[in-house]
Design a protein around this motif. Structure first.
Motif, short mmCIF file in Angstrom:
data_model
loop_
_atom_site.label_atom_id
_atom_site.label_comp_id
_atom_site.label_asym_id
_atom_site.label_seq_id
_atom_site.Cartn_x
_atom_site.Cartn_y
_atom_site.Cartn_z
N ALA A 1 26.57 37.05 58.06
CA ALA A 1 27.05 37.62 56.80
C ALA A 1 26.94 36.61 55.67
CB ALA A 1 28.50 38.08 56.96
N ALA A 2 27.23 35.34 55.96
CA ALA A 2 27.14 34.31 54.93
C ALA A 2 25.71 34.18 54.41
CB ALA A 2 27.62 32.97 55.49
N ALA A 3 24.73 34.16 55.32
CA ALA A 3 23.34 34.04 54.90
C ALA A 3 22.89 35.23 54.06
CB ALA A 3 22.44 33.89 56.13
N VAL A 4 23.26 36.44 54.52
CA VAL A 4 22.89 37.65 53.78
C VAL A 4 23.48 37.62 52.38
CG1 VAL A 4 23.20 40.16 53.66
CG2 VAL A 4 22.55 39.08 55.83
N GLN A 5 24.76 37.31 52.29
CA GLN A 5 25.44 37.35 51.00
C GLN A 5 24.95 36.26 50.05
OE1 GLN A 5 29.81 39.13 51.83
NE2 GLN A 5 29.29 37.36 53.08
N LEU A 6 24.71 35.07 50.56
CA LEU A 6 24.25 33.99 49.69
C LEU A 6 22.83 34.24 49.20
CD1 LEU A 6 25.73 30.90 51.58
CD2 LEU A 6 26.47 31.86 49.38
N LEU A 7 21.96 34.75 50.05
CA LEU A 7 20.59 35.06 49.62
C LEU A 7 20.59 36.17 48.57
CD1 LEU A 7 18.61 34.90 53.00
CD2 LEU A 7 18.38 33.37 51.02
N LEU A 8 21.40 37.20 48.79
CA LEU A 8 21.44 38.29 47.82
C LEU A 8 22.15 37.87 46.54
CD1 LEU A 8 22.14 41.31 50.20
CD2 LEU A 8 19.98 40.62 49.16
N ALA A 9 23.08 36.93 46.62
CA ALA A 9 23.70 36.40 45.41
C ALA A 9 22.66 35.69 44.55
CB ALA A 9 24.83 35.43 45.77
N LEU A 10 21.77 34.94 45.18
CA LEU A 10 20.68 34.29 44.43
C LEU A 10 19.76 35.32 43.80
CD1 LEU A 10 19.72 31.35 46.84
CD2 LEU A 10 20.87 31.19 44.62
N ALA A 11 19.47 36.39 44.55
CA ALA A 11 18.61 37.45 44.00
C ALA A 11 19.26 38.11 42.79
CB ALA A 11 18.32 38.49 45.09
N LEU A 12 20.56 38.38 42.87
CA LEU A 12 21.25 38.99 41.74
C LEU A 12 21.32 38.05 40.54
CD1 LEU A 12 24.20 40.88 43.46
CD2 LEU A 12 22.29 41.90 42.22
N ALA A 13 21.54 36.77 40.79
CA ALA A 13 21.56 35.81 39.68
C ALA A 13 20.20 35.77 38.98
CB ALA A 13 21.94 34.43 40.21
N ALA A 14 19.13 35.81 39.76
CA ALA A 14 17.79 35.84 39.17
C ALA A 14 17.57 37.12 38.37
CB ALA A 14 16.74 35.71 40.27
N LEU A 15 18.06 38.24 38.90
CA LEU A 15 17.94 39.51 38.17
C LEU A 15 18.71 39.48 36.85
CD1 LEU A 15 18.24 42.18 41.02
CD2 LEU A 15 16.29 41.85 39.49
N ALA A 16 19.90 38.88 36.88
CA ALA A 16 20.70 38.79 35.65
C ALA A 16 19.97 37.97 34.59
CB ALA A 16 22.06 38.19 35.96
N LEU A 17 19.40 36.83 35.01
CA LEU A 17 18.66 36.00 34.05
C LEU A 17 17.43 36.72 33.53
CD1 LEU A 17 18.91 32.52 35.83
CD2 LEU A 17 20.07 33.24 33.73
N GLN A 18 16.72 37.39 34.42
CA GLN A 18 15.53 38.13 34.00
C GLN A 18 15.88 39.24 33.02
OE1 GLN A 18 13.65 40.52 37.02
NE2 GLN A 18 11.63 40.24 36.13
N THR A 19 17.01 39.92 33.27
CA THR A 19 17.42 41.00 32.39
C THR A 19 17.77 40.48 31.00
OG1 THR A 19 18.29 42.26 34.26
CG2 THR A 19 19.11 42.85 32.08
N LEU A 20 18.47 39.34 30.94
CA LEU A 20 18.86 38.78 29.65
C LEU A 20 17.65 38.27 28.87
CD1 LEU A 20 22.10 36.86 30.66
CD2 LEU A 20 21.94 38.95 29.28
N ARG A 21 16.64 37.79 29.58
CA ARG A 21 15.45 37.27 28.91
C ARG A 21 14.44 38.35 28.56
NH1 ARG A 21 13.16 32.51 32.56
NH2 ARG A 21 11.67 32.48 30.84
N ARG A 22 14.61 39.54 29.12
CA ARG A 22 13.64 40.62 28.91
C ARG A 22 13.86 41.27 27.56
NH1 ARG A 22 14.77 44.90 33.13
NH2 ARG A 22 16.45 45.39 31.68
N PRO A 23 12.80 41.47 26.78
CA PRO A 23 12.96 42.20 25.52
C PRO A 23 13.46 43.62 25.78
CG PRO A 23 10.81 41.11 25.63
CD PRO A 23 11.43 41.00 27.00
N LEU A 24 14.19 44.16 24.82
CA LEU A 24 14.73 45.51 24.99
C LEU A 24 13.63 46.53 25.23
CD1 LEU A 24 17.47 45.58 22.23
CD2 LEU A 24 17.83 45.58 24.69
N ALA A 25 12.49 46.36 24.60
CA ALA A 25 11.40 47.32 24.74
C ALA A 25 10.75 47.27 26.11
CB ALA A 25 10.34 47.07 23.66
N ALA A 26 11.01 46.19 26.88
CA ALA A 26 10.37 46.04 28.18
C ALA A 26 11.13 46.72 29.31
CB ALA A 26 10.20 44.55 28.51
#
Length: 224
Positions: free
Chosen positions: A80-105
Motif C-alpha cells: 500500500a505504501a508503494a502504491v500510494q507514494l507512486l500515485l502521490a508523485l503522479a498527482l503532484a506532476a499532474l498538478a504542476l502540469q495543470t498549473l503550467r498549461r495555458p487555459l486554451a490547452a
C-alpha cells in the motif's frame, strides 16, 4: 483492516475521483444541447453508459491486480505504501502540469449543437472523456487496492466496490437525476453551475491533484 477503517480510507479517495470538471461538463453539454428534454435525456443516458463502461473496466482491472497482491495485514504495509507514494508523485506532476498549461490547452468538451445527436455519439463522448480523465483514475486505483486487498467478506467488499463506482460516476448520473427531479429550475441551476466550473476548471483540477497528492503521500509514509 476493519470494515469501518476500509470505508474511512476509501470514501475520501472515491470523492476525489468524482471531482472531475471535464466529465461533468461533458454531461452538462449533453443535457443543454438542442432537441428538447427527451432528446437531451437520451444523449445523457448514452454518455452515462460510455462513462460506466470505462469505470467497469477500471474496476475489473484493479480487482484482478489486487486479487494477486497479498491481503492487507495489521501494521506496516509496503504494498500500500508503494502504491500510494507512486500515485502521490503522479498527482503532484499532474498538478504542476495543470498549473503550467495555458487555459486554451485544456481538453475541450464536445458540444451538442443539434437535436440529431444520438445515443451512439453521446456514448462515444462518455467513453472518451472518462478514459482521458487521468486524475480520477489515479485516485480510483488506491481506493481499489484498499477494497481488493481487504480481508472483509465478499458481501462487504462488493458493497464497497459498488460505492466506489457510484461515487466516481457522480458527475455523470447526478445532473440528469437533478434535472428529472427539479425540471426547469434544476436546468437553470445546472447551467449556472456549469459556467462556474468551466471558468474555474484549471484551479479545481490543480487543487484536487495537489490536495490528494499530499493525502496519499502522508498515508504512504504512515504505511511504511
Amino acid at each position: 483492516m476493519s470494515d469501518a477503517e476500509l470505508w474511512q480510507r476509501m470514501l475520501p479517495l472515491a470523492t476525489g475521483a468524482a471531482v472531475s470538471p471535464l466529465v461533468l461538463l461533458g454531461q452538462l453539454a449533453q443535457l443543454s444541447g438542442a432537441g428538447g428534454r427527451l432528446v437531451s435525456l437520451r444523449r445523457s443516458l448514452g454518455y452515462l453508459l460510455g462513462a460506466l463502461a470505462v469505470v467497469v473496466i477500471w474496476t475489473l482491472a484493479a480487482g484482478w491486480i489486487a486479487h494477486r497482491l497479498p491481503s492487507r495485514q495489521p501494521g506496516a504495509d509496503p504494498v500500500a505504501a508503494a502504491v500510494q507514494l507512486l500515485l502521490a508523485l503522479a498527482l503532484a506532476a499532474l498538478a504542476l502540469q495543470t498549473l503550467r498549461r495555458p487555459l486554451a490547452a485544456a481538453t475541450p468538451v464536445p458540444p451538442c449543437r443539434d437535436g440529431t445527436t444520438g445515443l451512439g455519439a453521446a456514448l462515444l463522448q462518455g467513453l472518451g472523456l472518462m478514459a482521458v480523465n487521468v486524475t480520477s483514475l489515479v485516485l480510483f486505483l488506491p481506493a481499489a487496492q484498499l477494497v481488493g486487498r481487504s480481508a472483509q467478506p465478499w458481501s462487504e467488499r462488493l458493497a464497497a466496490w459498488l460505492a466506489l463506482d457510484l461515487i466516481t460516476l457522480l458527475p455523470v448520473w447526478l445532473p440528469p437525476l437533478l434535472l428529472l427531479l427539479s425540471g426547469p429550475v434544476g436546468a437553470r441551476l445546472l447551467d449556472r453551475f456549469g459556467r462556474w466550473v468551466s471558468r474555474h476548471r484549471r484551479a479545481i483540477d490543480a487543487a484536487v491533484a495537489a490536495g490528494f497528492a499530499l493525502l496519499l503521500a502522508v498515508r504512504g509514509l504512515q504505511d511504511l
